[in-house]
Write an enzyme that holds these catalytic residues in place. Structure first.
Site, PDB file in Angstrom:
ATOM      1  CB  SER A 212      -0.877   0.010   1.258  1.00  8.85           C
ATOM      2  OG  SER A 212      -1.503   1.260   1.440  1.00  8.85           O
TER       3      SER A 212
ATOM      4  CE1 TYR B 260      -4.042  -1.928   5.275  1.00 10.31           C
ATOM      5  CE2 TYR B 260      -3.167   0.223   4.647  1.00 10.31           C
ATOM      6  CZ  TYR B 260      -3.732  -0.997   4.296  1.00 10.31           C
ATOM      7  OH  TYR B 260      -3.958  -1.298   2.972  1.00 10.31           O
TER       8      TYR B 260
END
Length: 254
Positions: A138, A151
């Site tokens: 990501s 995350y």
């Protein structure tokens, strides 16, 4: 002989889009997911794909589950050529008072689960002399964002993991790449839009427009665009591309 691909978390989003692309390219697809033993979920997947594929329960956090799933793929197809790791979780919390279980879920699923899948398939790929490992990271692997510590940390770890796998696999025809997208218009993102619509009272179109405007291109990345990139990296043409992270960021940092 058709190549065989494992996709983790392939019931939706980028995993599902890539499954469709692989099938179109003549690749045999095997999907592992936590709901992989749910008849309704499997039936829905087969309808979306337009054909049956091997689907089974897989908890990437659990080594026994990983081993059993890979063994099932080998029993059915005799090889594993491609591994696409898309299984992941996303929740938000600030560092202060961050819940332990939320931290553990992100590290165990996004990072350790990816490692366990790679560990299970690398001996098979080494024996074959060919393999493609692609991890969904990501833009969060490169940028910090408040309330996203678990995350961001889990995705950043994938970059280090990929570098080591690339080095150990290079002499055996195995590549390892990560892809770092910005917001992609997946089912997860659509659920965020729905939640904000309910919370704010704004129209869905207004919330959607906010996400569309989150990058300078003014349009969300589509799952099919990620699938097209994965298909290239998984092909023979991707042989020399390894130890790399590819940002699909639509010109934004996040």
């Amino acid at each position: 002989m058709a190549k065989v691909a494992i996709i983790t978390g392939g019931l939706s989003g980028m995993g599902l889009a890539t499954a469709k692309r692989f099938i179109a390219d003549g690749i045999t697809v095997c999907i592992g997911a936590r709901r992989g033993d749910d008849p309704a979920s499997v039936a829905e997947l087969h309808e979306k794909l337009g054909r049956p594929v091997l689907v089974a329960a897989l908890d990437v956090r659990n080594s026994d589950s990983v081993a059993a799933f890979v063994a099932r793929v080998i029993a059915a197809h005799g090889r594993v050529d491609i591994l696409l790791n898309t299984a992941g979780v996303y929740e938000e919390s600030p560092v202060i008072d961050h819940p332990d279980d939320m931290w553990d879920a992100h590290i165990d699923t996004n990072l350790t689960g990816t490692f366990k899948m790679i560990r299970a398939v690398m001996p098979i790929m080494k024996a074959q002399g060919w393999g493609r490992i692609i991890n969904l990271a990501s833009t969060a692997a490169h940028e910090g964002l408040e309330n996203n510590v678990a995350y961001c940390t889990s995705k950043a770890g994938l970059l280090g993991l990929g570098r080591v796998v690339s080095l150990e696999g290079a002499a055996h025809g195995i590549t390892c790449i990560s892809i770092s997208p910005t917001w992609v218009e997946t089912e997860m993102l659509k659920s965020f839009v729905d939640a904000e619509t309910a919370e704010t009272g704004l129209s869905r179109a207004e919330i959607q427009a906010k996400y569309n405007a989150s990058n300078p291109q003014g349009a969300l990345v589509q799952p099919s665009e990620i699938a097209d990139l994965v298909a290239f990296l998984a092909s023979d043409a991707g042989r020399a591309i390894t130890m790399e992270d590819i940002k699909v960021n639509a010109a934004t940092n996040w």
